[in-house]
Motif scaffolding. Sequence first.
Motif, PDB file in Angstrom:
ATOM      1  N   ALA A  10      18.412  34.399 -15.861  1.00  5.67           N
ATOM      2  CA  ALA A  10      18.026  34.582 -14.458  1.00  5.67           C
ATOM      3  C   ALA A  10      18.755  33.587 -13.554  1.00  5.67           C
ATOM      4  O   ALA A  10      19.324  33.992 -12.530  1.00  5.67           O
ATOM      5  CB  ALA A  10      16.509  34.476 -14.304  1.00  5.67           C
ATOM      6  N   PRO A  11      18.804  32.285 -13.901  1.00  2.00           N
ATOM      7  CA  PRO A  11      19.568  31.365 -13.042  1.00  2.00           C
ATOM      8  C   PRO A  11      21.059  31.715 -12.988  1.00  2.00           C
ATOM      9  O   PRO A  11      21.685  31.567 -11.941  1.00  2.00           O
ATOM     10  CB  PRO A  11      19.342  29.994 -13.682  1.00  2.00           C
ATOM     11  N   ASP A  12      21.626  32.196 -14.107  1.00  2.00           N
ATOM     12  CA  ASP A  12      23.019  32.636 -14.098  1.00  2.00           C
ATOM     13  C   ASP A  12      23.219  33.752 -13.072  1.00  2.00           C
ATOM     14  O   ASP A  12      24.227  33.786 -12.361  1.00  2.00           O
ATOM     15  CB  ASP A  12      23.449  33.170 -15.469  1.00  2.00           C
ATOM     16  N   CYS A  13      22.282  34.670 -13.001  1.00  2.00           N
ATOM     17  CA  CYS A  13      22.372  35.780 -12.040  1.00  2.00           C
ATOM     18  C   CYS A  13      22.361  35.264 -10.610  1.00  2.00           C
ATOM     19  O   CYS A  13      23.123  35.754  -9.762  1.00  2.00           O
ATOM     20  CB  CYS A  13      21.224  36.764 -12.247  1.00  2.00           C
ATOM     21  N   HIS A  42      18.743  21.198  -6.736  1.00  3.97           N
ATOM     22  CA  HIS A  42      17.445  20.903  -6.145  1.00  3.97           C
ATOM     23  C   HIS A  42      16.402  22.015  -6.173  1.00  3.97           C
ATOM     24  O   HIS A  42      15.220  21.730  -5.998  1.00  3.97           O
ATOM     25  CB  HIS A  42      17.629  20.450  -4.686  1.00  3.97           C
ATOM     26  N   TYR A  43      16.787  23.261  -6.370  1.00  2.00           N
ATOM     27  CA  TYR A  43      15.815  24.335  -6.286  1.00  2.00           C
ATOM     28  C   TYR A  43      15.090  24.530  -7.618  1.00  2.00           C
ATOM     29  O   TYR A  43      15.697  24.429  -8.687  1.00  2.00           O
ATOM     30  CB  TYR A  43      16.489  25.641  -5.862  1.00  2.00           C
ATOM     31  N   PRO A  44      13.795  24.836  -7.556  1.00  2.28           N
ATOM     32  CA  PRO A  44      12.993  24.986  -8.781  1.00  2.28           C
ATOM     33  C   PRO A  44      13.522  26.041  -9.754  1.00  2.28           C
ATOM     34  O   PRO A  44      13.359  25.879 -10.967  1.00  2.28           O
ATOM     35  CB  PRO A  44      11.612  25.393  -8.259  1.00  2.28           C
ATOM     36  N   GLU A  48      15.742  23.870 -15.251  1.00  9.29           N
ATOM     37  CA  GLU A  48      16.207  23.717 -16.634  1.00  9.29           C
ATOM     38  C   GLU A  48      17.645  24.222 -16.819  1.00  9.29           C
ATOM     39  O   GLU A  48      18.090  24.405 -17.948  1.00  9.29           O
ATOM     40  CB  GLU A  48      15.274  24.482 -17.577  1.00  9.29           C
ATOM     41  N   TYR A  49      18.354  24.437 -15.736  1.00  5.59           N
ATOM     42  CA  TYR A  49      19.677  25.074 -15.803  1.00  5.59           C
ATOM     43  C   TYR A  49      20.754  24.076 -16.219  1.00  5.59           C
ATOM     44  O   TYR A  49      20.815  22.951 -15.713  1.00  5.59           O
ATOM     45  CB  TYR A  49      20.014  25.672 -14.436  1.00  5.59           C
ATOM     46  N   LEU A  86      12.368  37.789  -8.223  1.00  8.40           N
ATOM     47  CA  LEU A  86      13.378  36.854  -7.724  1.00  8.40           C
ATOM     48  C   LEU A  86      14.473  37.532  -6.902  1.00  8.40           C
ATOM     49  O   LEU A  86      15.441  36.885  -6.508  1.00  8.40           O
ATOM     50  CB  LEU A  86      14.005  36.075  -8.888  1.00  8.40           C
ATOM     51  N   PHE A  87      14.328  38.819  -6.625  1.00 11.55           N
ATOM     52  CA  PHE A  87      15.347  39.512  -5.831  1.00 11.55           C
ATOM     53  C   PHE A  87      15.456  38.923  -4.431  1.00 11.55           C
ATOM     54  O   PHE A  87      16.555  38.724  -3.918  1.00 11.55           O
ATOM     55  CB  PHE A  87      15.063  41.007  -5.766  1.00 11.55           C
TER      56      PHE A  87
END
Length: 140
Positions: A10-13, A42-44, A48-49, A86-87
């Motif tokens: 999801a963070p990769d996206c 800084h963003y939640p 863990e990214y 998360l869109f």
Amino acid sequence: MSDTIEKLSAPDCLVALMVAISASDEEIRTPELLTIERIVNHYPAFAEYDQGRIRDVSQRVFELFLDEDGLDTLFQIVRDNLPARLFETAYALACDVAASDGKLGEAELQLLEEIRYELTIDRLAAAAIERSARARHATL
């Protein structure tokens, strides 16, 4: 298409869409890169990214942009791997990156429109997100 790009987290996206909006006008500007870095730091959603992934994800986006159907493929990957909740976050991050250099060109505006459509962002929500990005990146 490589398995790596098909199995984005999801963070990769989120990173992929930020890189895509930055690269949409064929010139990645320093303020855009700094905004992506600040967001990831800084963003939640990125707590863990592994920031080392940014380079790999960016390279995959650039490779997709070379393919005629690359943008469609990117949107499919994002829809498949990013939770729908998360869109709006993805759209907000793309708007922040687009607004960060103070210039919104035709290519960026067109890609933002496509992101809205592909991620089914409600018109009213999109307008609020866009307005808040403009407000955050206003200059004196």
